[in-house]
Design a protein around this motif. Sequence first.
Motif, mmCIF file in Angstrom:
data_model
loop_
_atom_site.group_PDB
_atom_site.id
_atom_site.type_symbol
_atom_site.label_atom_id
_atom_site.label_comp_id
_atom_site.label_asym_id
_atom_site.label_seq_id
_atom_site.Cartn_x
_atom_site.Cartn_y
_atom_site.Cartn_z
ATOM 1 N N PHE A 816 6.651 -21.752 -15.342
ATOM 2 C CA PHE A 816 7.012 -21.523 -17.036
ATOM 3 C C PHE A 816 7.505 -22.952 -17.445
ATOM 4 O O PHE A 816 8.005 -23.513 -16.934
ATOM 5 N N VAL A 817 6.942 -23.242 -18.632
ATOM 6 C CA VAL A 817 7.159 -24.437 -19.509
ATOM 7 C C VAL A 817 8.460 -24.537 -19.954
ATOM 8 O O VAL A 817 9.062 -25.572 -20.055
ATOM 9 N N ASN A 818 9.257 -23.486 -19.892
ATOM 10 C CA ASN A 818 10.467 -23.522 -20.418
ATOM 11 C C ASN A 818 11.785 -23.209 -19.354
ATOM 12 O O ASN A 818 13.014 -23.296 -19.994
ATOM 13 N N THR A 819 11.411 -23.134 -18.269
ATOM 14 C CA THR A 819 12.545 -22.678 -17.241
ATOM 15 C C THR A 819 12.027 -22.908 -15.773
ATOM 16 O O THR A 819 10.768 -23.000 -15.413
ATOM 17 N N GLU A 821 12.897 -21.220 -13.344
ATOM 18 C CA GLU A 821 13.108 -20.059 -12.566
ATOM 19 C C GLU A 821 11.724 -19.452 -11.892
ATOM 20 O O GLU A 821 10.562 -19.802 -12.670
ATOM 21 N N ILE B 14 10.619 -20.996 -27.997
ATOM 22 C CA ILE B 14 10.210 -20.821 -26.410
ATOM 23 C C ILE B 14 10.176 -22.184 -25.728
ATOM 24 O O ILE B 14 10.420 -22.549 -24.669
ATOM 25 N N ASP B 19 4.707 -29.174 -24.469
ATOM 26 C CA ASP B 19 4.560 -28.312 -23.417
ATOM 27 C C ASP B 19 3.286 -27.761 -23.273
ATOM 28 O O ASP B 19 2.667 -27.172 -22.377
ATOM 29 N N CYS B 27 2.581 -20.925 -19.500
ATOM 30 C CA CYS B 27 3.205 -19.707 -19.603
ATOM 31 C C CYS B 27 4.678 -19.852 -19.893
ATOM 32 O O CYS B 27 5.196 -20.960 -19.292
ATOM 33 N N ALA B 28 5.431 -19.102 -20.645
ATOM 34 C CA ALA B 28 7.011 -19.487 -20.950
ATOM 35 C C ALA B 28 7.617 -18.003 -20.680
ATOM 36 O O ALA B 28 6.829 -17.045 -20.826
#
Lengths: 850, 124
Positions: A816-819, A821, B14, B19, B27-28
Amino acid sequence: MIEPRVKQKLIVIGNGMVGHHFLEQLAARPEKELFDVTVFCAEPRPAYDRVHLSEYFAGRTIDDLAMGKVEQYRDWGFELLLNDTAVEIDRDKKTVTSASGTVKNYDRLVLATGSYPFVPPIPGHEHEKCFVYRTIEDLDAIRAASEGGTVGVVVGGGLLGLEAANALKELGLEAHVVEFAPGLMSVQLDGGGSELLKNKIEDLGVTVHTSTATELIEEVDGRLRMRFQGESKGERELLTDLIVFSAGIRPEDKLAKSAGLQLGERGGIAVDESCRTSDEYIFAIGECALYNNFVYGLVAPGYTMARTALAQLCGETSEVFTGADMSTKLKLLGVQVGSIGDAHGRAEGAAAITFVDEQSGVYKRMITDAEGKKLLGAVLVGDTDDYDQLLQYHLNDIDLPEHPEQLILPAADGAAPALGAGALPATATICSCHNVSKGQIVDAVAGGCCSLADVKDATKASTGCGGCAALLKNVVDEELAALGVEVNNHLCTHFPFTRQELFHIVQVEEIKTFDALLQKHGSGRGCEICKPTAASIFASLWNEHILKKPHVGLQDTNDTFMANMQKNGTYSVVPRVPGGEISPDKLIVLGQVAKKYNLYTKITGGQRVDLFGARLEQLPLIWGELIDAGFETGHAYGKSLRTVKSCVGSTWCRFGVQDSVKMALDIENRYKGLRSPHKIKMAVSGCTRECAEAQSKDVGVIATEKGWNLFVCGNGGMRPRHADLFATDIDDETLVKTIDRFLMFYVRTADKLQRTSVWLENLEGGLDYLREVIVDDKLGICDELEAQMANVVGTYQCEWKTAINDPEMVKRFRQFVNTDEPDEKIVFVEERGQPRPARNEEIVKIAEPA
Amino acid sequence: MTQVAITHTQWQPICQRSDLVADSGVCALVGGASGASKSIALFFIPGAEPQLYALDNWDPVAGAGVIARGIVAEIDGELTVSSPLYKHHFRLGDGACIEDEAVQLASYPVALDGDTVCIAIDEG
């Protein structure tokens, strides 16, 4: 239905190629049950391939040449008496007596006694160093006599004599051919053709003495001296270590003669068109038979006679033999020779058109009727590319074009005028290897085959020597066009070009990005066909990193993340293990990495280790550890070189003759990273036992005592194909050079996702053409191919090593680009002590609260 | 690109523009209304109109979260993503599957607020 009745006794005398063919055909028919079969064979082994006898000296074994097997005859229920010559036929009692004293009754008798080599009655011809060239025993004796010798002479400059001369050359002797007539192959060639053939053969180191008659052979100090007649040109005598007589064949008709069967004036058992002799219970087939005062000394007419006699025996009286075409195309000492029909222009009013290119050693001659309308015959030496087309004109009696000379002249624009397929009758044979007629091809297209490959699959046409490929394509294209099928070979809707054309454009215009390519030559935004194709072409030509910014979006599934995506969205990782050789320390690292990241491990078919179940974000971490331990990427994800499998070779194996592991390492390290139209697999075997299964690979290398044999275009998998022998006994340097050229030519010209096997099958001119391009450098591109390969080799980088050292590229591997996890939807369960993806029903269970 | 009025109650940020990967997907993870998180595939096609697309990352045909890793393909003039496992094509604009009408990916409004990528996820 076949009525059961008392079986007839059938005796076949002779178990050569024709006799064997007869029995093989019989075994395949229901009428087999009607006969009790006995076969007399004078030789100690059943039938073998006499046409390719010379290859015995080039390394083919007795087993390779064998056609009939003792067990096979047993399975068929035929009694095979080996090493037992039939010596007498009693036509009144209907018995055959053999040398061992066996007496057998017959109801029907088939004579397939073949022929014997004619030895001219020169004084001294019985000397123990004088041989003939017909059986494996003859070849063994010649080989034994050649040891310690330096010179060998063949008496007879016909087709077989030149084969024998080549064999002597293979044995390391200085070879001479002594021919009584003024020219070589005087049956098949005219004066001009045979003169050129002589020049070419002399260039290859065989000395040719034409118009030379031998008067005497005498022993001098353990060698043989041949004395030539006074009027002979040139040398008056020749010292040699052995002599091979190959002055023609004579029908083996002694048995028939003593049985009182009718013979021809100059020998041969006379048969009618049912292949019956003058005794209605006795048939004769093959080279012992004389039809219409002619002995057919080729195997194909012999087979036709065998099928005719068999049909007659089975009551099909309409099957008849009415002669055969004696046209022939072959390669003698590497020189292409073709002869069609009336090669000498003996027919009344015959006219000739001749083309001679002394520079490149090409001679072509067409014989037409007086009006220049029909082709009566042709002679081709040095270049037989026109053979198939000319043969079609001749066999089908097709009207020649207005300027028939164009058929043999090199075309100004490089393309020979092709015979319109529409001109051929349905009965015209297109593929002579598999006996496929034009009608069968037309039927196949009408039956739904819409491509050349489909037609090949359905009819087997052009899957033999491949010589008819161009003609076949012609017929198929014409039929498809007639059915209104548009033949469009554009890559996709975005580029109106084939892959080959696109490759050329990219190369010539030095285009380096997809955007530039699209802007100049395409339309739209591209798709999953043209993007990866362009990416592959860029990589083959410029070899930039596939994840470099402009190329990222062009890569398909596996290339995108340089790993193989598995069904649950995780990846497998395959480090390169060149040649399958791996140290214990490296094996331990693989185990440690697999344990640390909980990866399922499996040994691949390409002698490496596959690590499954890596999450996207784990890939750079895993590769970091592997690269630290000295591993490199294995390109298991790319359309590129996969593995070079090897056996352990001469280092350990008691049978090995070369160091196959070393060669596999060298080859794998040379070609790793090469991007190609499809994946490429290779193997190296250290001896003829072929433990590395090289003949199922795109490039297969098999060690010989003298060097390496190179095989190309094999395939395993869904459509297995045996690789073709491409070059023999070549040294290390030649091997690498040849593979360089071969691979680059493939990379340049293949279609997208076309393996080498299919590529070769679609290549016009087939294997011969490929050899002309790669070995003879017919197109003059080999330097360029080698330079291109040198560039790829010189710019190699381990893609993963580069990637993990580039923070921008590493970013790409975030789940994931934002976390940070992980993806919670990826679930593994354990099976046999290792992880595997959980099945749907298992995931539900895990998700349910306990 | 068209200017979309962004109110922060409706839209949630997001990720950053940096990014995104041009002509490809990333994928986010976003929190859904119920608190359950959801994987979103974001596609950035510079020069296209619009240039940003957001679809569910879950491929129902393959049963795996891989849509963001597919190659972008123009088919009959429409932008699609080809799922990397079984190569079904989904339209970037509305998530419809070209090969199978019965299959549909959810698609979401997505826009740039300066350098921040924002997405609007339906309730329920």
